[in-house]
Every structure is written in structure tokens, then in C-alpha cells.
Design a protein around this motif. Structure first.
Motif, PDB file in Angstrom:
ATOM      1  N   GLN A  97       0.396  -1.030  -0.006  1.00 45.58           N
ATOM      2  CA  GLN A  97      -0.460  -0.239   0.024  1.00 45.58           C
ATOM      3  C   GLN A  97       0.601   0.887   0.188  1.00 45.58           C
ATOM      4  O   GLN A  97       1.904   1.062   0.152  1.00 45.58           O
ATOM      5  CB  GLN A  97      -0.671   0.386   1.249  1.00 45.58           C
ATOM      6  CG  GLN A  97       0.050  -0.213   2.501  1.00 45.58           C
ATOM      7  CD  GLN A  97      -0.849   0.698   3.875  1.00 45.58           C
ATOM      8  OE1 GLN A  97      -0.818  -0.421   4.604  1.00 45.58           O
ATOM      9  NE2 GLN A  97      -2.197   1.288   3.743  1.00 45.58           N
ATOM     10  N   GLN A  98       0.223   1.791  -0.141  1.00 44.10           N
ATOM     11  CA  GLN A  98       0.990   3.788  -0.610  1.00 44.10           C
ATOM     12  C   GLN A  98      -0.287   4.718   0.308  1.00 44.10           C
ATOM     13  O   GLN A  98      -1.199   4.342  -0.520  1.00 44.10           O
ATOM     14  CB  GLN A  98       1.407   4.467  -1.724  1.00 44.10           C
ATOM     15  CG  GLN A  98       2.711   3.415  -2.321  1.00 44.10           C
ATOM     16  CD  GLN A  98       3.862   3.475  -1.229  1.00 44.10           C
ATOM     17  OE1 GLN A  98       3.740   4.796  -1.543  1.00 44.10           O
ATOM     18  NE2 GLN A  98       4.921   3.106  -1.569  1.00 44.10           N
ATOM     19  N   ALA A 107      -2.462  -2.385  -2.827  1.00 38.94           N
ATOM     20  CA  ALA A 107      -2.731  -3.507  -3.922  1.00 38.94           C
ATOM     21  C   ALA A 107      -2.573  -4.819  -3.723  1.00 38.94           C
ATOM     22  O   ALA A 107      -2.155  -5.332  -2.620  1.00 38.94           O
ATOM     23  CB  ALA A 107      -1.226  -3.365  -4.685  1.00 38.94           C
ATOM     24  N   VAL A 154       3.779  -1.771  -3.933  1.00 37.49           N
ATOM     25  CA  VAL A 154       3.090  -0.737  -4.045  1.00 37.49           C
ATOM     26  C   VAL A 154       4.305  -0.031  -4.602  1.00 37.49           C
ATOM     27  O   VAL A 154       4.240   1.088  -3.868  1.00 37.49           O
ATOM     28  CB  VAL A 154       2.053  -0.009  -3.804  1.00 37.49           C
ATOM     29  CG1 VAL A 154       1.261   1.210  -4.494  1.00 37.49           C
ATOM     30  CG2 VAL A 154       0.771  -1.440  -3.935  1.00 37.49           C
ATOM     31  N   VAL A 159       2.739  -1.322  -9.726  1.00 38.56           N
ATOM     32  CA  VAL A 159       2.613  -2.453  -8.903  1.00 38.56           C
ATOM     33  C   VAL A 159       2.973  -3.576  -9.304  1.00 38.56           C
ATOM     34  O   VAL A 159       2.896  -3.854 -10.902  1.00 38.56           O
ATOM     35  CB  VAL A 159       0.536  -2.147  -8.807  1.00 38.56           C
ATOM     36  CG1 VAL A 159      -0.260  -3.445  -8.405  1.00 38.56           C
ATOM     37  CG2 VAL A 159       0.537  -0.538  -8.021  1.00 38.56           C
ATOM     38  N   THR A 203      -3.841  -8.530 -10.672  1.00 32.32           N
ATOM     39  CA  THR A 203      -3.996  -7.490  -9.999  1.00 32.32           C
ATOM     40  C   THR A 203      -5.044  -6.463  -8.970  1.00 32.32           C
ATOM     41  O   THR A 203      -5.467  -6.228 -10.122  1.00 32.32           O
ATOM     42  CB  THR A 203      -2.540  -6.390  -9.972  1.00 32.32           C
ATOM     43  OG1 THR A 203      -2.885  -5.468 -10.991  1.00 32.32           O
ATOM     44  CG2 THR A 203      -0.941  -7.061  -9.450  1.00 32.32           C
ATOM     45  N   VAL A 220      -6.453  -2.824  -8.038  1.00 34.11           N
ATOM     46  CA  VAL A 220      -6.076  -2.301  -7.171  1.00 34.11           C
ATOM     47  C   VAL A 220      -6.749  -1.031  -6.082  1.00 34.11           C
ATOM     48  O   VAL A 220      -7.749  -0.820  -7.506  1.00 34.11           O
ATOM     49  CB  VAL A 220      -5.276  -1.127  -8.445  1.00 34.11           C
ATOM     50  CG1 VAL A 220      -4.186   0.536  -7.480  1.00 34.11           C
ATOM     51  CG2 VAL A 220      -3.956  -1.914  -8.726  1.00 34.11           C
TER      52      VAL A 220
END
Length: 363
Positions: free
Chosen positions: A36-37, A359, A92, A87, A340, A342
Motif C-alpha cells: 500500500q501507499q 494492491a 506498490v 504495482v 493485481t 488495486v
């Protein structure tokens, strides 16, 4: 965009979904967290405050993502963003915003404050245009219908699609406030456009509680407008009782995504629940409209609902920050063959919430 009559092929494709064989798969595919971000709160980009990100879609041609803010033109004009972030098997990567464009009205102007409530955004696989939903309004004597609009990537208005009559805002029927067109996706290779309301229509019964679920409606229409079918989607009960005061929680459909771009019947449905004093629960279900009763502009009655099974609960994949996740899109495929998924959260422009990109790898 001209509205044409549906061809026999389109009618058979969408309405016939309800007559197809029931799904046979039972085992859940493996789902794991990639990473994650979290974006800085209230960050500035091109003179806009980034937040309220309620829709995301992947642009495979550029490797970028398009996002829509649910800012009701109060902090800046209603708008979209483009962003780039990796990704892959490593997780991420850092998020870089690459552009923003205001959404335009049919006469080329900007939406006045509180006149629009953007939610979901999808990229037309045929033209690259943006199809986006907005929830309308139900507040006192104000009854404004939700809508599906089409815009160029620069925000220029192209067209507006029709909505089912049962989703028009009327004093005693139609969507509840902030529970209208929250979810949308293309299906069948772009032939169909599919939407879902977040919560039950007034005429479809009460909202979800800790003791019972509720019914959303999934609507199927041809990409150029004609309405073809509608299905009852059963939502889960609220996962916990609120505290200290009971009854302050809910659950609803926040996003829908074609499980396979060519399949007209199978979808991922994101149910987003919030309970005051407890937090959020985010679950993604596999849904199949095969065998469900077509209830287009009709009472639910004894309609057979959409079949569903749990794909993933974000609380079970090791994600530590679970906020108000509102949208999802398929991202790039991994070398392992996994897809993936997202997801993005809407921070409601609140200091106590976060904007996060999550993700997942789906086998």
C-alpha cells in the motif's frame, strides 16, 4: 451521443444473463496483499486539494491510473486526476500525480458548488472517454436525480446516459441520500455498462442493520444508453454494533468491476461498511447474475437475487490501515500469472482519515 434502440444481440446478451447456467466454482481463489501507499493529507496538486478519491480505473495504454474526486466543487471544481505508480511483485511504488482536469457541464462550464457529487469513473475501452457517475441529491425539497455522464479525458462533456425510472429521486421512492449511483463498470468487452446503487431504494426496504442485510440493484444497459436488465444484489448485515450509541453503522455497495472484461455476467462487488466507534470493514465478493430475476423498473417481489461468495476481507490479508475504501480496478498482471486488484480509499477530506492505494494479488 445519439441514443439508438438496442439490437437483438444486445438484448439477448444482457437479458439472457438471467437465463444462463448457475456458476459451478465454489473454492475461493487465493488473494494476498502486495502493499500500500498512503498519500499526504490535503496535499496540493495544481492548485487543488487532493482527497475524496472515490473512483479509480487503469489506463493500460499508458500504465497510469485515472481517479475521480467526490469534491462537490466546494474546494475546487469537480475533477479527475491521473497518477502513475508501480504495482508489481515488490508491492506498490510511490504515487506521482501527473495531471488534473475539471469535469465540465453540457454547456462547457464548471459545476457550481454542491451541484454535483462524483463517485465512480471508468475508462471506455473503445474510445478512451470517461464514464462517471454522480449521486444527485435528496435534501428537504431538493430532489436531483443521479446520473451517468460521459466526458473526454480533458473533462469536456460528451453525453449523459438514461437511468432506470426507479432510480429517479421522488418524495417516496428512488435512492436514499448519498446511496445512489456509487458503482459502475464496463462488461462484455465494452458492449455493456453496468451500475449499482449503494443502498436499497426507498421502495426496496430498509437499510442494512446488524440483524439483517439489504438489497441493492445492479443495472445493465447498452454502452450507448438503452436499459436492458436489473438484478437484486443482497448486501451483508452490518458487521458490528456501534458504540457507545447503537444503530450508527451501515453497509453498502461502493464499487463494481467486471470479473473478466469479456464476461457479461460475473462481477466483483465491493461492500464498504462503517460502524461508529468500531471502524470500517471492506469485503469484495464475486457476484454472478446468472439465474437472477430481471427486475428492471419492477418491484423486487420474490425475485431470485444475484449469487455471491466472498473473495476477500481486507482485515484478513494483513492490511493494517483499513479506511474508507470506495473503488477498485484491475491493474497489471504479475509474472506469476496473478492479476493485481488495486483499491483506493476516500478520506472525506478529513484529518482523521487517509487516502491509501492498496494492491492485492488475485490467483
Amino acid at each position: 451521443m445519439a441514443v439508438r434502440r438496442p439490437t437483438g444481440f444486445l438484448l439477448a446478451l444482457a437479458v439472457g444473463v438471467g437465463l444462463a447456467a448457475a456458476p459451478t466454482a465454489h473454492a475461493e481463489p487465493g488473494v494476498r496483499l502486495l502493499g500500500q501507499q498512503i498519500l499526504p493529507h490535503a496535499m496540493d496538486f495544481d492548485g487543488t486539494t487532493v482527497g475524496g478519491l472515490s473512483g479509480i480505473d487503469y489506463l493500460p495504454g499508458t500504465g497510469e491510473y485515472v481517479l475521480i474526486s467526490d469534491d462537490r466543487s466546494e474546494r475546487a471544481p469537480a475533477r479527475t486526476y491521473t497518477a502513475r505508480f508501480a504495482v508489481d511483485a515488490n508491492g506498490v511504488g510511490p504515487v506521482t500525480l501527473t495531471g488534473t482536469h475539471p469535469l465540465r457541464t453540457h454547456d462547457g462550464g464548471l459545476f457550481p458548488p454542491k451541484s454535483v457529487d462524483p463517485e465512480e469513473i471508468r475508462v471506455d475501452p473503445w474510445t478512451g472517454d470517461y464514464f462517471w457517475t454522480q449521486e444527485g441529491e435528496r435534501a428537504g425539497d431538493v430532489l436531483a436525480d443521479p446520473s451517468v455522464r460521459v466526458a473526454r479525458p480533458d473533462g469536456t462533456f460528451v453525453a449523459e446516459l438514461p437511468i432506470p425510472d426507479d432510480q429517479r429521486m421522488r418524495p417516496d421512492s428512488g435512492p436514499r441520500r448519498n446511496a445512489a449511483l456509487e458503482a459502475a463498470t464496463f462488461a462484455a468487452g465494452g458492449v455493456l455498462f453496468v451500475t449499482a446503487v449503494e443502498g436499497p431504494l426507498l421502495q426496496d426496504g430498509p437499510e442494512a442493520t446488524v440483524n439483517s442485510g439489504a438489497i441493492s440493484r445492479i443495472t445493465v444497459q447498452a454502452r450507448f444508453g438503452p436499459l436492458l436488465a436489473q438484478y437484486a444484489y443482497p448486501m451483508e448485515p452490518v458487521f458490528a454494533e456501534s458504540r457507545p450509541e447503537p444503530g450508527r453503522g451501515g453497509n453498502g455497495v461502493a464499487s463494481i468491476l467486471a470479473a473478466d472484461p469479456l464476461d457479461p455476467a460475473k462481477f466483483l462487488v465491493l461492500e464498504r461498511a462503517f460502524v461508529e466507534g468500531v471502524g470500517n470493514k471492506i469485503r469484495v465478493y464475486e457476484a454472478d447474475t446468472a439465474g437472477a430475476t430481471n427486475v428492471l423498473d419492477a418491484p423486487l417481489g420474490a425475485a431470485r437475487p444475484v449469487a455471491k461468495r466472498l473473495l476477500v476481507d481486507l482485515a484478513e490479508v494483513g492490511l493494517t490501515d483499513i479506511d474508507n475504501v470506495e473503488s477498485m480496478t484491475w491493474g497489471p498482471r504479475l509474472p506469476s500469472g496473478e492479476r493485481t486488484l488495486v483499491l483506493v480509499s476516500d478520506d472525506n477530506f478529513a484529518a482523521g482519515q487517509i487516502t491509501e492505494i492498496v494492491a492485492l494479488a488475485v490467483r
